[in-house]
Scaffold this motif. Structure first.
Motif, PDB file in Angstrom:
ATOM      1  N   THR A 271     -33.109   5.369  -1.289  1.00 14.17           N
ATOM      2  CA  THR A 271     -32.512   4.627  -0.215  1.00 14.17           C
ATOM      3  C   THR A 271     -33.438   4.713   0.886  1.00 14.17           C
ATOM      4  N   LEU A 272     -33.607   3.160   1.625  1.00 14.02           N
ATOM      5  CA  LEU A 272     -34.469   2.975   2.661  1.00 14.02           C
ATOM      6  C   LEU A 272     -33.769   1.956   3.525  1.00 14.02           C
ATOM      7  N   ILE A 273     -34.471   2.103   4.696  1.00 15.66           N
ATOM      8  CA  ILE A 273     -34.252   0.936   5.818  1.00 15.66           C
ATOM      9  C   ILE A 273     -35.476   0.680   6.671  1.00 15.66           C
ATOM     10  N   ASN A 274     -35.454  -0.511   7.107  1.00 14.08           N
ATOM     11  CA  ASN A 274     -36.290  -0.805   8.360  1.00 14.08           C
ATOM     12  C   ASN A 274     -35.425  -0.959   9.704  1.00 14.08           C
ATOM     13  N   THR A 275     -35.876  -0.194  10.729  1.00 14.70           N
ATOM     14  CA  THR A 275     -34.968  -0.136  12.040  1.00 14.70           C
ATOM     15  C   THR A 275     -35.946  -0.202  13.066  1.00 14.70           C
ATOM     16  N   ASN A 276     -35.300  -0.766  14.283  1.00 19.20           N
ATOM     17  CA  ASN A 276     -36.056  -0.964  15.459  1.00 19.20           C
ATOM     18  C   ASN A 276     -35.971   0.375  16.370  1.00 19.20           C
ATOM     19  N   ALA A 277     -35.021   1.250  15.896  1.00 21.05           N
ATOM     20  CA  ALA A 277     -34.876   2.560  16.590  1.00 21.05           C
ATOM     21  C   ALA A 277     -34.068   2.471  17.888  1.00 21.05           C
ATOM     22  N   THR A 278     -33.625   1.175  18.223  1.00 20.14           N
ATOM     23  CA  THR A 278     -32.931   1.171  19.579  1.00 20.14           C
ATOM     24  C   THR A 278     -31.840   2.163  19.545  1.00 20.14           C
ATOM     25  N   LYS A 279     -31.019   2.251  18.415  1.00 22.02           N
ATOM     26  CA  LYS A 279     -29.685   3.197  18.389  1.00 22.02           C
ATOM     27  C   LYS A 279     -30.153   4.395  17.754  1.00 22.02           C
ATOM     28  N   LEU A 280     -31.130   4.894  17.794  1.00 25.71           N
ATOM     29  CA  LEU A 280     -31.420   5.954  17.220  1.00 25.71           C
ATOM     30  C   LEU A 280     -31.308   7.320  18.014  1.00 25.71           C
ATOM     31  N   ASP A 281     -30.370   7.450  18.684  1.00 27.75           N
ATOM     32  CA  ASP A 281     -29.914   8.605  19.507  1.00 27.75           C
ATOM     33  C   ASP A 281     -29.659   9.835  18.586  1.00 27.75           C
ATOM     34  N   GLU A 282     -29.379  10.821  19.444  1.00 31.67           N
ATOM     35  CA  GLU A 282     -29.589  12.350  18.635  1.00 31.67           C
ATOM     36  C   GLU A 282     -27.942  12.407  17.771  1.00 31.67           C
ATOM     37  N   LYS A 283     -27.071  11.866  18.047  1.00 32.17           N
ATOM     38  CA  LYS A 283     -26.040  11.497  17.227  1.00 32.17           C
ATOM     39  C   LYS A 283     -26.236  10.988  15.850  1.00 32.17           C
ATOM     40  N   MET A 284     -26.706   9.624  15.899  1.00 39.39           N
ATOM     41  CA  MET A 284     -27.081   8.952  14.809  1.00 39.39           C
ATOM     42  C   MET A 284     -28.245   9.646  14.088  1.00 39.39           C
ATOM     43  N   SER A 285     -29.200  10.249  14.920  1.00 37.23           N
ATOM     44  CA  SER A 285     -30.345  10.803  14.041  1.00 37.23           C
ATOM     45  C   SER A 285     -29.531  11.844  13.099  1.00 37.23           C
ATOM     46  N   GLU A 286     -28.717  12.632  13.313  1.00 41.70           N
ATOM     47  CA  GLU A 286     -28.310  13.800  12.532  1.00 41.70           C
ATOM     48  C   GLU A 286     -27.341  13.133  11.431  1.00 41.70           C
ATOM     49  N   LYS A 287     -26.696  11.932  11.809  1.00 44.33           N
ATOM     50  CA  LYS A 287     -25.939  11.499  10.687  1.00 44.33           C
ATOM     51  C   LYS A 287     -26.787  10.860   9.506  1.00 44.33           C
ATOM     52  N   ILE A 288     -27.730  10.316   9.923  1.00 44.65           N
ATOM     53  CA  ILE A 288     -28.738   9.535   8.956  1.00 44.65           C
ATOM     54  C   ILE A 288     -29.442  10.559   8.490  1.00 44.65           C
ATOM     55  N   ILE A 289     -29.893  11.780   8.776  1.00 43.61           N
ATOM     56  CA  ILE A 289     -30.383  12.846   8.131  1.00 43.61           C
ATOM     57  C   ILE A 289     -29.381  13.611   6.943  1.00 43.61           C
ATOM     58  N   LYS A 290     -28.082  13.891   7.453  1.00 43.58           N
ATOM     59  CA  LYS A 290     -27.218  14.475   6.578  1.00 43.58           C
ATOM     60  C   LYS A 290     -26.674  13.273   5.505  1.00 43.58           C
ATOM     61  N   SER A 291     -27.100  12.078   5.766  1.00 43.93           N
ATOM     62  CA  SER A 291     -26.473  10.949   4.767  1.00 43.93           C
ATOM     63  C   SER A 291     -27.293  10.966   3.486  1.00 43.93           C
ATOM     64  N   GLY A 292     -28.539  11.491   3.517  1.00 39.43           N
ATOM     65  CA  GLY A 292     -29.405  11.537   2.269  1.00 39.43           C
ATOM     66  C   GLY A 292     -30.457  10.464   2.431  1.00 39.43           C
ATOM     67  N   LEU A 293     -30.736   9.465   3.407  1.00 44.16           N
ATOM     68  CA  LEU A 293     -31.561   8.600   3.437  1.00 44.16           C
ATOM     69  C   LEU A 293     -32.917   9.089   2.920  1.00 44.16           C
ATOM     70  N   ASP A 294     -33.516   8.280   2.224  1.00 37.41           N
ATOM     71  CA  ASP A 294     -34.817   8.854   1.711  1.00 37.41           C
ATOM     72  C   ASP A 294     -36.215   8.249   2.488  1.00 37.41           C
ATOM     73  N   LEU A 295     -36.011   7.127   3.363  1.00 37.54           N
ATOM     74  CA  LEU A 295     -37.398   6.806   3.866  1.00 37.54           C
ATOM     75  C   LEU A 295     -36.798   5.780   4.878  1.00 37.54           C
ATOM     76  N   MET A 296     -37.337   5.862   6.170  1.00 38.14           N
ATOM     77  CA  MET A 296     -37.112   5.257   6.955  1.00 38.14           C
ATOM     78  C   MET A 296     -38.240   4.564   7.779  1.00 38.14           C
ATOM     79  N   ILE A 297     -38.334   3.123   7.949  1.00 35.26           N
ATOM     80  CA  ILE A 297     -39.410   2.443   8.373  1.00 35.26           C
ATOM     81  C   ILE A 297     -39.097   1.821   9.792  1.00 35.26           C
ATOM     82  N   TYR A 298     -39.869   2.545  10.802  1.00 34.06           N
ATOM     83  CA  TYR A 298     -39.771   1.780  11.831  1.00 34.06           C
ATOM     84  C   TYR A 298     -40.759   0.573  12.268  1.00 34.06           C
ATOM     85  N   SER A 299     -40.000  -0.167  12.768  1.00 34.17           N
ATOM     86  CA  SER A 299     -41.100  -1.473  13.311  1.00 34.17           C
ATOM     87  C   SER A 299     -41.071  -1.406  14.877  1.00 34.17           C
TER      88      SER A 299
END
Length: 462
Positions: free
Chosen positions: A183-211
């Protein structure tokens, strides 16, 4: 000249790899990391892949299951290039394509079509795009279909910012429970705060690509202005840095992180600064060729344009006056001498937030619609597109920088909701495949002037 034989889909296929390497030039260049490293990383950490963990119900079979997951991943990455080669070489479309049991390798779900940035080089500043998110119920339904077809990967974005969908972590988690390998996404990281970061890691996302475009505050904020509020270089860099720290704190290798910068006349001067910013906090650093999406940014410096493309009579004789031009990260200049069949129609399917299926990621708004996965894809028509269009005309906040036109309608399929498999093997997408195989790309309006670098044959001229 080297030749090798690969068995895929149960048949042996000969390929001239040297010829392929000389013709298809890929838009993304890695400054660190790359495909081999990505594969090795995934295989090394497969025992922590959430799809594997959810599938493991008997510790006695752990090794066999792990080996199966690893083999499936290697096969998926091999097919990412080979599946299109085989299909094109063997002229597979229609019934033959189905008889060979060729399945999608990725399904792109647009969990959000809305974006909170106003990047001048992006289609959404010029083509009306709805400010909507995908309903969780539709996402779950499409994940179920993908799992049934054993589609190995899912990407959870297309035209918008996926983190603007509050259900995003839940959607990823559901995909992993259903066995989606990557599973993967492209993100601009504007909403990547600490709470969202922990949720993403725990969700099992495999690849995150920053723009992230630029190596300095000045250029980044020029390239990526905020749509509703100011976008701040320091805030976004802090988000990316903190994500690295949180991932380490949670002792998780997932998701692997990659960062991409689009090369323009301004950003290519900042490649060193950009690399220094991120080399120690992401797993992979890359740059990507600029493709024209409405912004008409300067990709090649004016001195080159005037000296070589206008005044050089020798080049005028050799190349078409409307030939595409490209300059890579090393300042090498290329001019196109022809077109290649696109890989995307043989690799993946993409769906908008409301279930409208597009033929490729460059067909903004799915103007060449190849099917509908939900009735909303055709029942609501252009209502949401017209809302954004009218907001831009009235210069409403968040729309003032847009110069919009309504998306064209290049292909309208039968207005009925179908499943993924039916659309993948349907008449509409097979017309595209046939045109590319037969060398008649110009007969498909979307493909005729497509800026996708991988679809051109390039000749280096300097």
């Amino acid at each position: 000249m080297s030749r090798s034989k690969l068995t895929v889909f149960g048949v042996g296929c000969d390929f001239n790899h040297e010829n392929e390497a000389n013709t298809r030039k890929y838009a993304i260049e890695n400054l660190s990391g790359g495909e081999k490293e990505r594969i090795n990383w995934m295989l090394t950490n497969m025992h922590l892949n959430k799809a594997f963990i959810h599938s493991l119900d008997d510790k006695k079979n752990e090794k066999n299951l792990l080996d199966k997951f690893k083999n499936n991943y290697v096969e998926y990455r091999k097919k990412w290039k080979e599946q299109s080669k085989i299909s094109i070489q063997k002229k597979l479309y229609g019934k033959k394509f189905k008889d060979f049991k060729i399945s999608p390798l990725c399904l792109d779900l647009e969990v959000a079509s809305i974006c909170d940035l106003a990047c001048s080089f992006f289609y959404r500043q010029y083509v009306s795009t709805p400010d909507k998110i995908m309903k969780k119920e539709l996402a779950f339904s499409l994940i179920d279909q993908a799992a049934k077809l054993k589609i190995p990967s899912m990407k959870f974005n297309w035209r918008g910012e996926p983190l603007l969908n509050p259900k995003f972590p839940e959607i990823v988690s559901y995909a992993k429970k259903k066995g989606i390998l990557e599973t993967l996404i492209n993100t601009n990281a504007t909403k990547l705060d600490e709470k969202m970061s922990e949720k993403i890691i725990k969700s099992g996302l495999d690849l995150m690509i920053y723009s992230f475009d630029g190596g300095t505050k000045k250029i980044y904020e020029k390239m990526r202005p905020g749509r509703f509020d100011k976008n701040n270089f320091d805030d976004i860099y802090k988000n990316i840095l903190n994500f690295s720290k949180i991932r380490k704190k949670l002792n998780s290798p997932f998701p692997r992180t990659k960062i991409q910068m689009i090369l323009t006349h301004e950003t290519r001067k900042e490649q060193d600064e950009y690399f220094r910013l991120f080399k120690d906090i992401v797993d992979e650093v890359s740059v990507k060729q600029y493709t024209e999406r409405g912004g008409k940014l300067n990709d090649l410096d004016q001195k080159f344009d005037k000296k070589f493309l206008i005044k050089n009579l020798d080049l005028k004789k050799k190349f078409s006056p409307d030939a595409a031009v490209m300059k890579d990260s090393k300042e090498d200049i290329y001019i196109s001498t022809g077109r290649l069949p696109c890989e995307q129609p043989f690799q993946r399917l993409l769906t908008t937030y409301d279930g409208k299926v597009g033929m490729c990621c460059y067909d903004w708004g799915a103007t060449y619609t190849v099917g509908y996965l939900d009735n909303d894809g055709f029942k609501k028509g252009d209502i949401e597109y017209k809302k954004v269009f009218e907001n831009s005309k009235s210069k409403k906040k968040g729309y003032s920088m847009m110069k919009l036109q309504m998306p064209k309608k290049n292909n309208i399929p039968e207005k009925i909701s179908k499943d993924l498999e039916s659309i993948w093997h349907g008449e509409d997408i097979n017309r595209v495949r046939k045109a590319h195989i037969d060398g008649k790309i110009d007969t498909i309006n979307v493909c005729k002037n497509c800026p996708f670098k991988e679809t051109y044959i390039w000749k280096k001229i300097n």
